[in-house]
Design a protein around this motif. Sequence first.
Motif, PDB file in Angstrom:
ATOM      1  N   ASP A  91     100.240  59.476  99.613  1.00  0.00           N
ATOM      2  CA  ASP A  91     101.259  60.361  99.501  1.00  0.00           C
ATOM      3  C   ASP A  91     101.884  61.170 100.394  1.00  0.00           C
ATOM      4  OD1 ASP A  91     101.966  59.745  96.936  1.00  0.00           O
ATOM      5  OD2 ASP A  91     100.317  60.616  96.015  1.00  0.00           O
ATOM      6  N   GLU A  92     102.207  60.533 101.666  1.00  0.00           N
ATOM      7  CA  GLU A  92     102.844  61.396 102.649  1.00  0.00           C
ATOM      8  C   GLU A  92     103.822  60.435 103.333  1.00  0.00           C
ATOM      9  OE1 GLU A  92     104.259  64.138 104.977  1.00  0.00           O
ATOM     10  OE2 GLU A  92     102.766  64.684 103.726  1.00  0.00           O
ATOM     11  N   PRO A 214      93.723  60.265 100.899  1.00  0.00           N
ATOM     12  CA  PRO A 214      93.974  61.339 101.155  1.00  0.00           C
ATOM     13  C   PRO A 214      93.694  61.720 102.837  1.00  0.00           C
ATOM     14  CG  PRO A 214      92.665  61.313  99.249  1.00  0.00           C
ATOM     15  CD  PRO A 214      92.611  59.959  99.693  1.00  0.00           C
ATOM     16  N   ARG A 215      92.865  60.978 103.352  1.00  0.00           N
ATOM     17  CA  ARG A 215      92.696  61.327 104.825  1.00  0.00           C
ATOM     18  C   ARG A 215      93.712  60.697 105.466  1.00  0.00           C
ATOM     19  NH1 ARG A 215      87.107  58.593 106.003  1.00  0.00           N
ATOM     20  NH2 ARG A 215      87.900  59.462 108.132  1.00  0.00           N
ATOM     21  N   ALA A 217      96.728  60.382 104.529  1.00  0.00           N
ATOM     22  CA  ALA A 217      98.019  61.234 104.321  1.00  0.00           C
ATOM     23  C   ALA A 217      97.990  62.533 105.132  1.00  0.00           C
ATOM     24  CB  ALA A 217      98.049  61.702 102.558  1.00  0.00           C
TER      25      ALA A 217
END
Length: 242
Positions: A91-92, A214-215, A217
């Motif tokens: 999610d980026e 997450p990392r 992103a």
Amino acid sequence: MLPLMAASPREAWTAAPAPFVMGTTRPEDTAAGQWVRKIYGEAFRRLGIPVRFEVHPVMRLGVLLSQGELDGETVRGPDYASGLADVIRVDEPVWNAVFALYATHPALTLARLQDLPATRWRGVYARGAVECERTLIPLLAADRLIDVQITEQAVSMVATGRADFLCGFDLVVLSAPPAAPEARATAPLRKLINVGDPVPLYLHVNRKHAELAPRLAATLRQMKAERLIERYWHEALQAFGK
């Protein structure tokens, strides 16, 4: 005397991680191919994970990613994961893609997409360009719209007069050389009109890498703040004389 072991527990623990296998449609000898390799080469370097790239046709990529034969796919639209099992979006957004119609013939102009049916133009697009399909299929009869496997084929069809325009997103269209040698000396592609709003493009990974997402992103967010992704794009274009 005890037999020698192949590797000590410490050596096994500190062994280098397996490469993260990224799928893409873009070969290394294209500007877009260089661009995605620079982005993810740097992102995974920061995470201490080796990465390698595999090139596959666009429709094949989703199958391999769902099956876990690929670990990730470089750039896809925001809804890509909704149609695939075991695929999640990082999610980026990496980039905002602009879909547009492109042509080489100087006489072709278009003020509105709704004016296309009144022309006699034939269009072409690469399979998987969902925004092109969604926009053009309702506007043009089936015999006026062709889908091909890769954007280079679409560029060659326009350059050699087998199609009047192509639909695609800017990163690929502007970096793609025509596949046919006889098309290379024709007029350059120029934009006729945008198709829809800019579409954010995301890295997607197999669900087995959910903890890594997450990392990734956060790493991509930092690279964007450093303007690295934009710089890589301009460097790739310059490397190919664009």
